[in-house]
Scaffold this motif. Structure first.
Motif, PDB file in Angstrom:
ATOM      1  N   ALA A  57      45.000 -15.254   8.117  1.00 50.98           N
ATOM      2  CA  ALA A  57      45.808 -14.687   9.209  1.00 50.98           C
ATOM      3  C   ALA A  57      44.931 -14.272  10.377  1.00 50.98           C
ATOM      4  O   ALA A  57      45.289 -14.488  11.547  1.00 50.98           O
ATOM      5  N   LEU A  58      43.794 -13.687  10.082  1.00 49.40           N
ATOM      6  CA  LEU A  58      42.872 -13.278  11.149  1.00 49.40           C
ATOM      7  C   LEU A  58      42.272 -14.487  11.854  1.00 49.40           C
ATOM      8  O   LEU A  58      42.083 -14.475  13.072  1.00 49.40           O
ATOM      9  N   VAL A  59      41.972 -15.529  11.083  1.00 54.55           N
ATOM     10  CA  VAL A  59      41.407 -16.741  11.669  1.00 54.55           C
ATOM     11  C   VAL A  59      42.369 -17.355  12.675  1.00 54.55           C
ATOM     12  O   VAL A  59      41.960 -17.851  13.733  1.00 54.55           O
ATOM     13  N   ALA A  60      43.652 -17.323  12.370  1.00 57.09           N
ATOM     14  CA  ALA A  60      44.658 -17.949  13.231  1.00 57.09           C
ATOM     15  C   ALA A  60      45.082 -17.069  14.396  1.00 57.09           C
ATOM     16  O   ALA A  60      45.780 -17.549  15.295  1.00 57.09           O
ATOM     17  N   LEU A  73      44.587 -24.689  12.468  1.00 55.03           N
ATOM     18  CA  LEU A  73      44.474 -26.039  11.903  1.00 55.03           C
ATOM     19  C   LEU A  73      43.022 -26.490  11.837  1.00 55.03           C
ATOM     20  O   LEU A  73      42.606 -27.128  10.860  1.00 55.03           O
ATOM     21  N   GLN A  74      42.252 -26.172  12.848  1.00 55.01           N
ATOM     22  CA  GLN A  74      40.837 -26.539  12.816  1.00 55.01           C
ATOM     23  C   GLN A  74      40.111 -25.860  11.656  1.00 55.01           C
ATOM     24  O   GLN A  74      39.286 -26.485  10.977  1.00 55.01           O
ATOM     25  N   ALA A  75      40.452 -24.589  11.418  1.00 59.95           N
ATOM     26  CA  ALA A  75      39.826 -23.869  10.304  1.00 59.95           C
ATOM     27  C   ALA A  75      40.183 -24.513   8.970  1.00 59.95           C
ATOM     28  O   ALA A  75      39.320 -24.683   8.093  1.00 59.95           O
ATOM     29  N   LEU A  76      41.448 -24.906   8.796  1.00 63.97           N
ATOM     30  CA  LEU A  76      41.866 -25.525   7.537  1.00 63.97           C
ATOM     31  C   LEU A  76      41.210 -26.895   7.335  1.00 63.97           C
ATOM     32  O   LEU A  76      40.833 -27.255   6.211  1.00 63.97           O
ATOM     33  N   GLY A  82      34.652 -28.747   3.804  1.00 62.25           N
ATOM     34  CA  GLY A  82      33.608 -27.998   3.095  1.00 62.25           C
ATOM     35  C   GLY A  82      33.821 -28.016   1.599  1.00 62.25           C
ATOM     36  O   GLY A  82      32.870 -28.159   0.823  1.00 62.25           O
ATOM     37  N   ILE A  83      35.087 -27.875   1.178  1.00 61.61           N
ATOM     38  CA  ILE A  83      35.397 -27.936  -0.248  1.00 61.61           C
ATOM     39  C   ILE A  83      35.055 -29.320  -0.797  1.00 61.61           C
ATOM     40  O   ILE A  83      34.467 -29.457  -1.877  1.00 61.61           O
ATOM     41  N   SER A 120      34.292 -26.228  12.689  1.00 58.74           N
ATOM     42  CA  SER A 120      32.945 -26.692  12.357  1.00 58.74           C
ATOM     43  C   SER A 120      32.169 -25.649  11.549  1.00 58.74           C
ATOM     44  O   SER A 120      31.380 -25.994  10.671  1.00 58.74           O
ATOM     45  N   ASP A 121      32.402 -24.368  11.832  1.00 61.77           N
ATOM     46  CA  ASP A 121      31.683 -23.315  11.109  1.00 61.77           C
ATOM     47  C   ASP A 121      32.156 -23.176   9.664  1.00 61.77           C
ATOM     48  O   ASP A 121      31.437 -22.627   8.821  1.00 61.77           O
ATOM     49  N   TRP A 122      33.382 -23.653   9.386  1.00 65.63           N
ATOM     50  CA  TRP A 122      33.933 -23.475   8.050  1.00 65.63           C
ATOM     51  C   TRP A 122      33.438 -24.525   7.052  1.00 65.63           C
ATOM     52  O   TRP A 122      33.587 -24.335   5.845  1.00 65.63           O
ATOM     53  N   ILE A 123      32.862 -25.611   7.523  1.00 65.75           N
ATOM     54  CA  ILE A 123      32.416 -26.659   6.594  1.00 65.75           C
ATOM     55  C   ILE A 123      31.294 -26.141   5.694  1.00 65.75           C
ATOM     56  O   ILE A 123      31.439 -26.116   4.462  1.00 65.75           O
TER      57      ILE A 123
END
Length: 360
Positions: A57-60, A73-76, A82-83, A120-123
């Motif tokens: 929620a905070l990311v969005a 969406l970019q974070a997901l 990354g997973i 990109s940071d989440w990968i």
């Protein structure tokens, strides 16, 4: 020193506690609480990782609806990549300092893919969390992590869409007016300097060129923010605004800023530098000053939204510029010098073209 630190601290607090920031903080708090409330209802192993839902929620949470959708969406997408990267590592080799370093490097490289944005940071982050937190059961952790983050992102977008989705029209309009006023003051101050005994006592106008350029960049940012805030925003129909007109006004003001910067440089060189091959003839000083002051008053008049006044001031400025141009053209320049008046008048002509009021 202590006074400056206190002033900077107060300015920082003022920035942190603006109405826009407080509204964003309130919506982020609501979204995080709702996401955490919903998180235990998720199926299977996902219910064991409820704390990732508030994180989603905070990311969005962004200061406009379109930005919330894009950022979430970019974070997901980055999270899923990354997973996947972590699963490749687990299946290829056992985690070790060398293998983890190699795969983190690959994650950072993948983050350079176009249009990933904040994802990109989440990968590498997601890959490392799967390896470190997932432990012996990476499947359940990855499933729960991705599902809960998705839930949080959905809640964040929904809250931003439904609870006073922000429109940043007022800031854009105010910044356009402020830039016009600043450009008008610059012209007026330069005109006043031409009427003073040289070198003039007031010279702060000569140091404003970078400030004007910075102000123009700020206005462009705010107009782009206003444009972004109306996308996917249900309130745009209740608060209509012609953002295309704002962009046209912005482009005109950027041209005016460029010409005024050029005039500022030319005039300051003429006044304070001895090695320039151009000058403002004494006979041009008074009519040129009148033309600059008239153009400055015209730019300042746009704050009042009085079209009749703007047209009258435009006519006065145009007449003053034409009078000065005719006088300069009729006079033979001194041998070995170039009249700087011609450059300044050319800039004034272009400024008037950009600042012409709407016709009747």
């Amino acid at each position: 020193m202590g006074t400056r630190l206190l002033r900077n601290a107060v300015a920082g607090l003022s920035t942190a506690f603006t109405a826009q920031r407080l509204q964003l903080a309130a919506k982020a708090a609501i979204a995080a609480g709702l996401a955490f409330l919903i998180a235990p209802l998720m199926p299977g192993a996902a219910a064991n990782y409820p704390y990732y839902a508030p994180l989603g929620a905070l990311v969005a949470m962004y200061h406009n609806v379109a930005g919330s959708v894009k950022q979430g969406l970019q974070a997901l997408i980055g999270l899923a990549m990354g997973i996947g990267l972590a699963f490749v590592l687990v299946n290829v080799t056992d985690p070790s300092p060398v293998s983890v370093a190699v795969f983190m490097g690959i994650g950072v490289l993948l983050g350079g893919l176009p249009r990933l944005g904040s994802g990109s940071d989440w990968i590498p982050t997601a890959a490392l969390l799967v390896l470190l937190v997932g432990g012996s059961n990476p499947d359940d952790f990855s499933f729960g992590y991705l599902i809960q983050m998705g839930v949080g992102v959905a809640v964040g977008i929904a809250v931003n869409f439904l609870i006073f989705p922000p429109l940043h029209f007022a800031a854009a309009a105010e910044s356009l007016d402020e830039l016009r006023a600043a450009l008008g003051r610059q012209l007026t101050d330069m005109g006043a300097a031409l009427k003073e005994e040289w070198p003039p006592e007031h010279e702060d106008w000569a140091r404003r060129s970078d400030q004007l350029a910075g102000a123009a960049r700020t206005v462009r940012h705010l107009v782009e923010e206003a444009d972004a805030s109306r996308r996917a925003n249900p309130r745009r129909k209740l608060h209509p605004r012609d953002v295309d007109l704002d962009y046209r006004n912005l482009r005109e003001l950027e041209r005016v800023t460029f010409h005024i910067q050029d005039m500022t440089e030319v005039l300051s060189d003429v006044i304070w530098k001895d090695d320039v091959p151009y000058e403002v003839p004494f006979e041009d000083s008074a009519p040129l000053a009148d033309a600059m002051i008239a153009a400055g008053k015209l730019l300042g008049s746009f704050q009042h939204e009085d079209l009749q006044e703007q047209r009258q001031l435009f006519g006065s400025a145009e007449a003053a510029v034409e009078h000065c141009s005719a006088a300069a053209a009729a006079r033979k320049p001194a041998e070995g010098t170039v009249p700087a008046s011609e450059s300044i008048l050319l800039s004034l002509h272009r400024i008037l073209r950009a600042a012409r009021p709407e016709p009747e």
